[in-house]
Structure formats: C-alpha cells, structure tokens
Design an enzyme around this catalytic site. Sequence first.
Site, mmCIF file in Angstrom:
data_model
loop_
_atom_site.group_PDB
_atom_site.id
_atom_site.type_symbol
_atom_site.label_atom_id
_atom_site.label_comp_id
_atom_site.label_asym_id
_atom_site.label_seq_id
_atom_site.Cartn_x
_atom_site.Cartn_y
_atom_site.Cartn_z
ATOM 1 N N THR A 57 -39.185 -17.101 -24.251
ATOM 2 C CA THR A 57 -39.761 -17.754 -25.493
ATOM 3 C C THR A 57 -40.567 -16.397 -26.081
ATOM 4 O O THR A 57 -40.919 -15.408 -25.509
ATOM 5 C CB THR A 57 -40.943 -18.766 -25.372
ATOM 6 O OG1 THR A 57 -41.406 -18.983 -26.766
ATOM 7 C CG2 THR A 57 -41.957 -18.500 -24.481
ATOM 8 N N HIS A 106 -46.126 -22.515 -8.796
ATOM 9 C CA HIS A 106 -46.639 -21.957 -7.459
ATOM 10 C C HIS A 106 -46.186 -22.870 -6.305
ATOM 11 O O HIS A 106 -46.458 -22.373 -5.337
ATOM 12 C CB HIS A 106 -48.166 -21.948 -7.656
ATOM 13 C CG HIS A 106 -48.596 -20.860 -6.815
ATOM 14 N ND1 HIS A 106 -47.921 -20.279 -5.645
ATOM 15 C CD2 HIS A 106 -49.998 -20.079 -6.686
ATOM 16 C CE1 HIS A 106 -48.692 -19.341 -5.223
ATOM 17 N NE2 HIS A 106 -49.893 -19.221 -5.763
#
Length: 430
Positions: A348, A401
Amino acid sequence: MIEIKVPELAESISEGTIAEWLVSVGEQVNKGDYIVELETDKVNVQVSAENDGVIHELLKEPGDTVEVGEVIATINENAGEEASGGGEQQIQERSQSESKREKEEKSEEITTTKTAFKEEQNETNRPIASPAARKLARELGVDLTQVKASDPLGRVRSEDVKGHANQSRADKADKPQSIDKKTSSEQKSKKSDVKTDKPVERVKMSRRRQTIAKRLVEVQHTAAMLTTYNEVDMTAINDIRKRRKEKFLEQNDVKLGYMSFFTKAVVGALKKFPRLNAEIQGDEILLKRFYDIGIAVGAEEGLVVPVVRNADQLSFAEIERNIKSLSKKVQSKKLTIEDLQGGTFTITNGGIFGSLMSSPILNAPQVGILGMHKIQWRPIAIDDERMENRPMMYIALSYDHRIVDGSEAVSFLVRIKELLEDPESLLLEG
C-alpha cells in the site's frame, strides 16, 4: 414470464444490495443488456438479461438486501411479439384473454393475500409489508403494526411508513415533552454525540464501507499485529528511472514507476522469508509457493486491493501494465471479484497522498503488508565527515506475530531495503 435471479457472485459472497435499477417496468431489453447493479462486499456487479423481452415487474427496491438465487425481477418474453403485429383480431383476443386471466389472478391474489393477512395477524400480529418498508421501518424506529396501509390488499409500503413517521413527528412537536421523553431524547442525543441545534448530515454506510470497517476491526481483534519501520535511499532507483524512462515508455507503452521496483523487491524478500507469504488455517501454517501481490488502490467507495498474479514471473513492464490496467478498472468501476481474490501479500502506498509515516493494517488472511510513503529529501550522513541530501522514503511492515517473529520481520524489511538500494540485484533476486 422469465425470472431474473441474483447470480452466483463468488465463493465467499452469498448476498448483495440492490444499488441501482438500470431499467424500468415496460422497457424493452435484449439478451445481454444490463438491468441492475448489485453492490457486494468487494465490488459492484452488473446483472444482465438472459432473454429478450419487456421488463414486467421489479420485485426489489434500491437498498434491499438480496441473496444468491433470489428472484428480483421478471421479463415478459412474449411482449415484443404481441406489440409487433399478428393481426388486430389476434391481438384483441390475446388482450381479452390476458385481461380475463389477470383479473382472475388478481382476484385470487387478493383473496389469498387477505386470508394470509388475517391468519398472520391472528397468529403473530405481524403485518404484511414489502421488504423495503420493513427496512425503512427499522431505520426510522416505526412499529409496523401501527402503520395504516394505503394498499387495498393491506400491504404496508415504504410511503406508508414515511407518512406514519412524518405524522408521528408532527404530533410530537404539538405536544409538550414529558420527563420520560426528555430523558430518552437526551440519552439519544448523548449516544450520537450530535447536538440537534447544529447542522449535520447522516449518511448511510455502503455495504462495502461496512465490510471494510468490520474486517479491519476483526483483524486487530484476531491477529497479533505489530509494525516495524526502516528507510530507503531512493537515489539509485531515481537514477535508473531518469536514465531509462523515455526508452522504457517507447518500448513498452507504459511508464516505469516505483511500484514495479517495490513489487520485485517484495517477491525477492518473500522467497527468503516464506512465512510472510503464508496464512494461518486452524493450527496449521499454509506456506504459499506462488506470489500474487495485492496493490492497494483508493476508490470512491473505499479501498480495494486488486491482485497482480504470478509477480515473480513478470518483467518490470508487465508489472506496470498490470497495475495500470487494474487502476483503470477501479476508476471505471469495472473491477471483477476475480481481480481481488487470492492475494498472498499486499503493498500500500500512502505516499501518493503525502503520508510520511503510517502503520498499515493487515489484509486478512494475509500475514504481511508493506507500507510505502512519501519520498522526501533529507540530510543523510554518508560517513564520519560527509553529509548529503538524499531522496529518502520511510517503509513500514505490519505482520502477524503469531507466526512471524520480530527478528524475521525486521530482516525481511532490511532485505527489501537492500534490494531497492541496489536495483540491479532485483533482476537476480526478484
């Protein structure tokens, strides 16, 4: 009569919203003509007629939610033949026959509807109302059992709901508010945080905007999302673009932009750190051995992420042509659901809007997204003694994560930095 049904939209999409009717009752349509535009969670889809004929009835109104396979309109395929000729007597006979049949059907419909209405009223006290009327009643907080129907069949329509709501407001304005009503009004005002004495505009969120909002919140609730940052010296890429842009445009009929460099760099880094090109499915990690890179594009209805397929197998020119083609589709609202499905990683670019630094949100079920930002000239220390002004860009990697460790994410971003600052290596690594 030919029924127009909501077609299969996509594997993950089971319903849509009537955005706009492109035809009206009595209009002649040919096979292949678009008759309605549906708004789905991802893109707008135009449904075409599968037969020639005349639009007989539109069963849904703009704003109504419809499911796949649901009948939304009917087409009279014989209307054109009747209008085109066949003898006055034949037409008259058909007209009389159809008129008689319609009267019989109408009478039967009235009897059936009234019977159903009475049964439904007796059993559930639930009035008969059009889908649009029920939707409007929910939005306005109107009790349908209190609405007087103007329809001779006793069916409540949208205009009945509007009239009832307007009358209720007028009645309330003529009567002094009780303490309970004042308290309720104050609570409502406090809830919306909007003072009634100030000009405001209430705009209903589109289906796509609702979906974007829902999914972004879901990602932050379900993923262990973190963001790491770095910066890239864009000197080498700017130099290549400056030297090659005219010849590149002449040979490929497309400009050499920054996105092809970043796409190649992402592919090179993903090959070295495959967990960033994966997704979580239950208690398993699905490692993807292909590289379909999503390119986030801003649109009027909201952000969309069309996908550049097999980016590892494309040249710089092919990547730029793909991105240009997808961008045109976005602007002309011709993007298909297939253009949006199956991405493995997303890029992006907030820099085109002037963003200097941001933390992009994951595009689920992907576990990584790279954020590009504005190129800005800054003084950079070359060594202990020298300083130079360099075109610098901050880059950000948001990652999940749960399966990507911090050291792996940092190393991934460093690898992208290295590839971008040495663009020739992209021919080998990307």
